[in-house]
Design a protein around this motif. Structure first.
Motif, mmCIF file in Angstrom:
data_model
loop_
_atom_site.group_PDB
_atom_site.id
_atom_site.type_symbol
_atom_site.label_atom_id
_atom_site.label_comp_id
_atom_site.label_asym_id
_atom_site.label_seq_id
_atom_site.Cartn_x
_atom_site.Cartn_y
_atom_site.Cartn_z
ATOM 1 N N HIS A 73 -9.511 -7.426 5.184
ATOM 2 C CA HIS A 73 -8.632 -6.593 4.344
ATOM 3 C C HIS A 73 -9.402 -5.822 3.278
ATOM 4 O O HIS A 73 -9.125 -4.652 3.012
ATOM 5 C CB HIS A 73 -7.580 -7.497 3.706
ATOM 6 N N CYS B 267 -7.100 -0.408 1.006
ATOM 7 C CA CYS B 267 -5.882 -0.981 1.564
ATOM 8 C C CYS B 267 -5.345 -2.003 0.552
ATOM 9 O O CYS B 267 -6.106 -2.770 -0.012
ATOM 10 C CB CYS B 267 -6.191 -1.668 2.891
ATOM 11 N N GLU C 226 -2.469 -4.092 1.146
ATOM 12 C CA GLU C 226 -1.516 -5.026 1.739
ATOM 13 C C GLU C 226 -2.370 -6.064 2.443
ATOM 14 O O GLU C 226 -3.180 -5.714 3.297
ATOM 15 C CB GLU C 226 -0.607 -4.284 2.729
ATOM 16 N N ILE C 227 -2.228 -7.340 2.029
ATOM 17 C CA ILE C 227 -3.097 -8.386 2.591
ATOM 18 C C ILE C 227 -2.932 -8.402 4.114
ATOM 19 O O ILE C 227 -1.927 -8.850 4.637
ATOM 20 C CB ILE C 227 -2.736 -9.769 2.017
ATOM 21 N N CYS C 228 -3.966 -7.877 4.831
ATOM 22 C CA CYS C 228 -3.770 -7.589 6.253
ATOM 23 C C CYS C 228 -4.704 -8.381 7.163
ATOM 24 O O CYS C 228 -4.803 -8.091 8.347
ATOM 25 C CB CYS C 228 -3.932 -6.094 6.504
ATOM 26 N N HIS D 18 -0.480 -2.474 6.679
ATOM 27 C CA HIS D 18 -1.550 -2.062 5.769
ATOM 28 C C HIS D 18 -0.914 -1.236 4.649
ATOM 29 O O HIS D 18 0.279 -0.987 4.674
ATOM 30 C CB HIS D 18 -2.596 -1.233 6.510
ATOM 31 N N MET E 273 -11.555 -2.017 4.221
ATOM 32 C CA MET E 273 -11.028 -0.783 4.839
ATOM 33 C C MET E 273 -10.661 0.235 3.755
ATOM 34 O O MET E 273 -9.496 0.554 3.560
ATOM 35 C CB MET E 273 -9.842 -1.076 5.768
HETATM 36 CU CU1 CUA Z 1 -5.363 -3.165 5.754
HETATM 37 CU CU2 CUA Z 1 -5.361 -4.723 3.867
#
Ligand code: CUA
Length: 229
Positions: free
Chosen positions: A204, A196, A198-200, A161, A207
């Protein structure tokens, strides 16, 4: 925070973000000057006959257009390095916050204060108050004192993340098995929103991060209330 039609940077809430904005403007100015010059030269090429009775070589102009770009790059590289090392400096932090990325929410720990810990979830649109910000507000905000050096430790429990607050100039990846560190200094009270970056995974986008910057005595009150409960 960013509102309608704001395509530029947000107003800074920390000295480091202010420096980042100054550097951005500086680099953009150099970029505009180069673009105008190159654009002018390319345009003038349309009116060139490509014929010259005396031109065989041009040592002087070749010296100039080789060395000049190198000097211009120095004017970007040196301030960039200055900023890079400034961002990395830790100045005796008075509070340490640990933020842990999960799929898909953040959790926080105040390790200095009896290890207060809590989760911070986005408020779903159907539960949002009328004055709430969609996809941006959370149920539990991070309360931090203003005018203090704050250190944050970022990690993650599952996938990568990224803890990102544009107004503070903070962007740190939370990586499973690693503990990343950065620091900032909030110079005004208010709410600072982040997401966030970062492609999580599937959620995604859901958050977000909300920092509530308050005077130090309010922060002490908040922290002692939470330590007793
Ligand atoms: Cu955690 Cu995108």
């Amino acid at each position: 925070m960013s509102t309608w039609a704001n395509l530029g940077l947000q107003d800074s809430a920390s000295p480091l973000m202010e420096q980042l904005i100054f550097f951005h403007d500086h680099a953009l100015l150099i970029l505009v000057m180069i673009t105008v010059l190159v654009g002018y030269l390319m345009f003038m090429l349309f009116f060139n006959s490509y014929i010259n009775r005396f031109l065989l070589h041009g040592q002087l102009i070749e010296m100039i257009w080789t060395i000049l770009p190198a000097i211009i790059l120095l004017f970007i590289a040196l301030p960039s390095l200055r900023l890079l090392y400034l961002l990395d400096e830790i100045n005796e932090p008075s509070v340490t916050l640990k933020s842990i990325g999960h799929q898909w929410y953040w959790s926080y720990e105040y390790s200095d204060f009896n290890n207060i810990e809590f989760d911070s979830y986005m408020i779903p649109t159907n539960e949002l108050a009328t004055d709430g910000f969609r996809l941006l507000d959370v149920d539990n905000r991070v309360v931090l004192p203003m005018n203090s050096q704050i250190r944050i430790l970022v990690t993650a429990a599952d996938v990568i993340h990224s803890w990102t607050i544009p107004a503070l100039g903070v962007k740190v990846d939370g990586t499973p098995g690693r503990l990343n560190q950065t620091n900032f200094f909030i110079n005004r009270p208010g709410l600072f929103y982040g997401q966030c970056s970062e492609i999580c995974g599937a959620n995604h986008s859901f958050m977000p991060i909300v920092i509530e910057s308050v005077p130090v005595n309010y922060f002490i009150k908040w922290i002692s209330n939470n330590m007793n409960s």
